[in-house]
Design an enzyme around this catalytic site. Structure first.
Site, PDB file in Angstrom:
ATOM      1  CE  LYS A 113     119.235 -26.614  17.178  1.00 29.62           C
ATOM      2  NZ  LYS A 113     120.111 -27.465  16.332  1.00 29.62           N
ATOM      3  CE  LYS A 125     123.206 -33.293  18.045  1.00 33.84           C
ATOM      4  NZ  LYS A 125     122.517 -32.343  17.134  1.00 33.84           N
ATOM      5  CG  ASP A 165     124.894 -33.204  14.612  1.00 36.08           C
ATOM      6  OD1 ASP A 165     124.124 -32.233  14.620  1.00 36.08           O
ATOM      7  OD2 ASP A 165     126.109 -33.085  14.848  1.00 36.08           O
ATOM      8  CB  THR A 208     119.633 -28.181   8.465  1.00 33.05           C
ATOM      9  OG1 THR A 208     119.072 -29.324   9.094  1.00 33.05           O
ATOM     10  CG2 THR A 208     120.360 -27.334   9.487  1.00 33.05           C
ATOM     11  CB  SER A 378     113.157 -34.082  12.737  1.00 35.48           C
ATOM     12  OG  SER A 378     114.370 -34.436  12.117  1.00 35.48           O
TER      13      SER A 378
HETATM   14  P1  NDP Z   1     128.071 -33.606   7.857  1.00 38.01           P
HETATM   15  O1  NDP Z   1     128.784 -34.712   8.529  1.00 38.01           O
HETATM   16  O2  NDP Z   1     127.171 -33.893   6.709  1.00 38.01           O
HETATM   17  O3  NDP Z   1     129.115 -32.498   7.347  1.00 38.01           O
HETATM   18  C1  NDP Z   1     129.979 -31.904   8.258  1.00 38.01           C
HETATM   19  C2  NDP Z   1     130.899 -30.974   7.487  1.00 38.01           C
HETATM   20  O4  NDP Z   1     131.634 -30.182   8.416  1.00 38.01           O
HETATM   21  C3  NDP Z   1     131.925 -31.709   6.664  1.00 38.01           C
HETATM   22  O5  NDP Z   1     132.277 -30.930   5.558  1.00 38.01           O
HETATM   23  C4  NDP Z   1     133.082 -31.845   7.650  1.00 38.01           C
HETATM   24  O6  NDP Z   1     134.346 -32.037   7.043  1.00 38.01           O
HETATM   25  C5  NDP Z   1     133.030 -30.512   8.348  1.00 38.01           C
HETATM   26  N1  NDP Z   1     133.568 -30.656   9.699  1.00 38.01           N
HETATM   27  C6  NDP Z   1     133.113 -31.471  10.683  1.00 38.01           C
HETATM   28  N2  NDP Z   1     133.869 -31.368  11.772  1.00 38.01           N
HETATM   29  C7  NDP Z   1     134.817 -30.463  11.472  1.00 38.01           C
HETATM   30  C8  NDP Z   1     135.887 -29.929  12.213  1.00 38.01           C
HETATM   31  N3  NDP Z   1     136.128 -30.324  13.473  1.00 38.01           N
HETATM   32  N4  NDP Z   1     136.658 -28.996  11.600  1.00 38.01           N
HETATM   33  C9  NDP Z   1     136.418 -28.610  10.320  1.00 38.01           C
HETATM   34  N5  NDP Z   1     135.407 -29.093   9.566  1.00 38.01           N
HETATM   35  C10 NDP Z   1     134.621 -30.005  10.151  1.00 38.01           C
HETATM   36  O7  NDP Z   1     127.286 -32.854   9.032  1.00 38.01           O
HETATM   37  P2  NDP Z   1     126.064 -31.827   8.915  1.00 38.01           P
HETATM   38  O8  NDP Z   1     126.162 -31.034   7.680  1.00 38.01           O
HETATM   39  O9  NDP Z   1     124.830 -32.561   9.221  1.00 38.01           O
HETATM   40  O10 NDP Z   1     126.352 -30.892  10.190  1.00 38.01           O
HETATM   41  C11 NDP Z   1     127.110 -29.692  10.101  1.00 38.01           C
HETATM   42  C12 NDP Z   1     126.786 -28.789  11.280  1.00 38.01           C
HETATM   43  O11 NDP Z   1     125.386 -28.490  11.272  1.00 38.01           O
HETATM   44  C13 NDP Z   1     127.069 -29.396  12.649  1.00 38.01           C
HETATM   45  O12 NDP Z   1     127.454 -28.364  13.536  1.00 38.01           O
HETATM   46  C14 NDP Z   1     125.694 -29.921  13.077  1.00 38.01           C
HETATM   47  O13 NDP Z   1     125.584 -30.018  14.477  1.00 38.01           O
HETATM   48  C15 NDP Z   1     124.806 -28.828  12.522  1.00 38.01           C
HETATM   49  N6  NDP Z   1     123.395 -29.173  12.315  1.00 38.01           N
HETATM   50  C16 NDP Z   1     123.039 -30.239  11.556  1.00 38.01           C
HETATM   51  C17 NDP Z   1     121.700 -30.508  11.340  1.00 38.01           C
HETATM   52  C18 NDP Z   1     121.245 -31.608  10.456  1.00 38.01           C
HETATM   53  O14 NDP Z   1     120.041 -31.722  10.237  1.00 38.01           O
HETATM   54  N7  NDP Z   1     122.112 -32.427   9.902  1.00 38.01           N
HETATM   55  C19 NDP Z   1     120.652 -29.693  11.980  1.00 38.01           C
HETATM   56  C20 NDP Z   1     121.141 -28.552  12.698  1.00 38.01           C
HETATM   57  C21 NDP Z   1     122.471 -28.330  12.868  1.00 38.01           C
HETATM   58  P3  NDP Z   1     134.993 -33.522   7.042  1.00 38.01           P
HETATM   59  O15 NDP Z   1     134.171 -34.300   6.066  1.00 38.01           O
HETATM   60  O16 NDP Z   1     136.396 -33.316   6.635  1.00 38.01           O
HETATM   61  O17 NDP Z   1     134.873 -34.037   8.444  1.00 38.01           O
HETATM   62  O1  2IT Z   2     121.254 -30.110  15.629  1.00 40.72           O
HETATM   63  C1  2IT Z   2     120.166 -30.487  15.153  1.00 40.72           C
HETATM   64  O2  2IT Z   2     119.128 -29.826  15.293  1.00 40.72           O
HETATM   65  C2  2IT Z   2     120.142 -31.737  14.387  1.00 40.72           C
HETATM   66  N1  2IT Z   2     121.190 -32.347  14.202  1.00 40.72           N
HETATM   67  C3  2IT Z   2     118.843 -32.279  13.870  1.00 40.72           C
HETATM   68  C4  2IT Z   2     118.115 -33.013  14.954  1.00 40.72           C
HETATM   69  C5  2IT Z   2     116.861 -33.722  14.516  1.00 40.72           C
HETATM   70  O3  2IT Z   2     116.301 -34.404  15.379  1.00 40.72           O
HETATM   71  O4  2IT Z   2     116.438 -33.632  13.362  1.00 40.72           O
END
Ligand code: NDP
Ligand code: 2IT
Length: 446
Positions: A113, A125, A165, A208, A378
């Site tokens: 990525k 990570k 994350d 994202t 980032s």
């Molecule tokens: P957050 O913690 O802000 O939100 C996560 C969301 O997903 C919440 O609504 C949570 O619900 C739900 N969730 C988490 N685990 C589970 C599970 N096991 N089953 C069902 N629902 C679940 O995280 P992000 O929004 O940052 O991340 C979401 C996804 O995006 C992840 O896969 C992450 O790796 C990916 N990602 C994030 C990036 C970033 O910049 N933040 C960049 C690229 C990818 P609940 O509150 O109930 O746990």
């Molecule tokens: O999965 C991802 O790409 C992230 N959670 C963001 C990583 C970052 O360094 O901004």
């Protein structure tokens, strides 16, 4: 190809039980046979074998005191996978499900990525099995301070730059940064996702989700379609989901679901800007549950312990977690007329689901490409930190859009060049791999 199967068998034997890591490795390996055939130098230099073995994997105990004065013990990880292209870079996940396998799958994917962003960042990570849910701010602070008390010796602005994350957002990054600064006496860009007032970048919180929708826009454009008027099903209600919904609304799409780990809400009228603001307050300030949405907006319904994929839609936007769309879910999406899937979460579709998309001619934006906007921004935050500068929203957003459009084009180009025209899953892996593999060749046997 026998050679690729052998490597995978070796990974499974050596890292027995790391199922998520195996899944992530196979998803890449299975697409690289034509690249290895055309470039025997990669095989000679054992690039694939080296990529499957992290540079280092750090595991540590995190001990902290809860508000009742009880000693709590968690496990911390940082897996530094590959730094051929730049300092290790990737998020930290705080969730009870975090294991070495989860961190390794995420770190492995991050290599490719980050390569696709074309910014100078390697792959890593980290995280912990700590659960921030239900903890007070002071408990989260003490946990973060203890976590950083070990992590600080392994990171640095030119060494390894963590970010957020699942379970790690602005609050956690703030506490982690404060402890790093106290331990090192250095104010420097060791983390991204910082608050704008002390070194963060505008648009990083949005990046994202926005990037995921820019990627979707490009996929649809190639098919003569657009987001306007399309019905979208979104999972999650955290950082990625919130800004995915915001950008879909900006382009005139209609979002009818959001979810959390307890279930999903279905709002047939659509989640508009006002309702989204309500969700943001619920999740980011009150730290509540998505089920409460139906009290505020009674025309919506809550579906306990269910995911939203059976709600008919044109576009699916998974933004919660890995393996949240299985073969059956994917078949339901296709049978309901879904034409596009753009992945905000990491590895949200099982291998079976990905096959269903291909058979159903669904435009499929794989996570490595479609969610790269977060880490790309980032990298822009790192650039601003290195320059002691802060760019405008417009400048960062324009750069994010340019990067996402370029990633889309790289995927299309690599898929075409290696005999799978239109397959962005294959294209993302190949384009991401080639940049890292060539850098590793240049840098010799290390
Ligand atoms: P957050 O913690 O802000 O939100 C996560 C969301 O997903 C919440 O609504 C949570 O619900 C739900 N969730 C988490 N685990 C589970 C599970 N096991 N089953 C069902 N629902 C679940 O995280 P992000 O929004 O940052 O991340 C979401 C996804 O995006 C992840 O896969 C992450 O790796 C990916 N990602 C994030 C990036 C970033 O910049 N933040 C960049 C690229 C990818 P609940 O509150 O109930 O746990
Ligand atoms: O999965 C991802 O790409 C992230 N959670 C963001 C990583 C970052 O360094 O901004």
């Amino acid at each position: 190809m026998d050679y690729i199967n052998q490597i995978f068998e070796h990974v499974k034997e050596r890292d027995a039980g790391q199922l998520e890591f195996h899944q992530a490795v196979w998803e890449v390996l299975e697409t690289l046979a034509p690249v290895i055939e055309r470039n025997p130098q990669f095989r000679e230099a054992r690039i694939l074998e080296r990529l499957c073995e992290p540079d280092r994997a750090i595991q540590f105990r995190v001990t902290w005191l809860d508000d009742a004065g009880q000693v709590q013990v968690n496990r911390g990880f940082r897996v530094q996978f590959n730094n051929a292209l730049g300092p290790y870079k990737g998020g930290l996940r705080f969730h009870p499900s975090v294991t070495l396998s989860i961190v390794k799958f995420l770190g492995f994917e991050q290599i490719f990525k980050n390569s696709l962003t074309t910014r100078p960042i390697g792959g890593a990570k980290g995280g912990s099995d700590f659960d921030p849910k239900g903890k007070s701010d002071t408990e989260v602070m003490r946990f973060c301070q203890s976590f950083m008390t070990e992590l600080f010796r392994h990171v640095g602005p030119n060494v390894d730059v963590p970010a957020g994350d699942i379970g790690v957002g602005g609050r956690e990054v703030g506490y982690l940064y404060g402890q790093y600064k106290r331990l090192t006496n250095r104010w420097e860009g060791v983390l991204t996702g910082k608050s704008y007032t002390w070194g963060g970048s505008l648009i990083r919180p949005e990046a994202t989700g926005y990037g995921q929708v820019y990627f979707l826009r490009e996929m649809l454009k190639a098919r003569g379609q657009s987001i306007g008027g399309k019905t979208c099903v979104v999972s999650g209600s955290g950082n990625v989901s919130q800004y995915c919904v915001e950008k879909i609304l900006h382009y005139g799409g209609k979002v009818v679901t959001m979810s959390d780990s307890s279930g999903f809400i279905h709002d047939p009228d659509g989640i508009d800007a006002e309702k989204l603001a309500w969700v943001m307050d619920l999740k980011n300030v009150r730290r509540g549950r998505i089920r409460d949405y139906v009290h505020a907006f009674p025309r919506a319904s809550f579906h306990e312990d269910k995911n939203p994929w059976a709600v008919p839609c044109d576009i699916a936007l998974p933004c919660a977690t890995q393996n949240e769309i299985d073969t059956d879910d994917a078949s339901t999406l296709v049978n309901n007329g879904c034409i596009a899937v753009s992945e905000g979460a990491n590895m949200p579709s099982t291998p079976g689901a990905i096959q269903v998309y291909a058979a159903g001619r669904v435009a499929y934006g794989p996570a490595k490409a479609a969610n790269a906007g977060g880490v790309a921004t980032s990298a822009l935050e790192m650039t601003q930190n290195a320059q002691f500068d802060a760019w405008s929203r417009e400048q960062v957003d324009a750069e994010l859009d340019r990067i996402m459009t370029n990633i889309y084009q790289q995927c299309v180009g690599a898929a075409e060049e290696y005999g799978n025209p239109g397959d962005l899953f294959v294209g993302a892996n190949i384009a991401g791999f080639l940049r890292v593999a060539n850098a590793m060749l240049d840098q010799g046997v290390v």
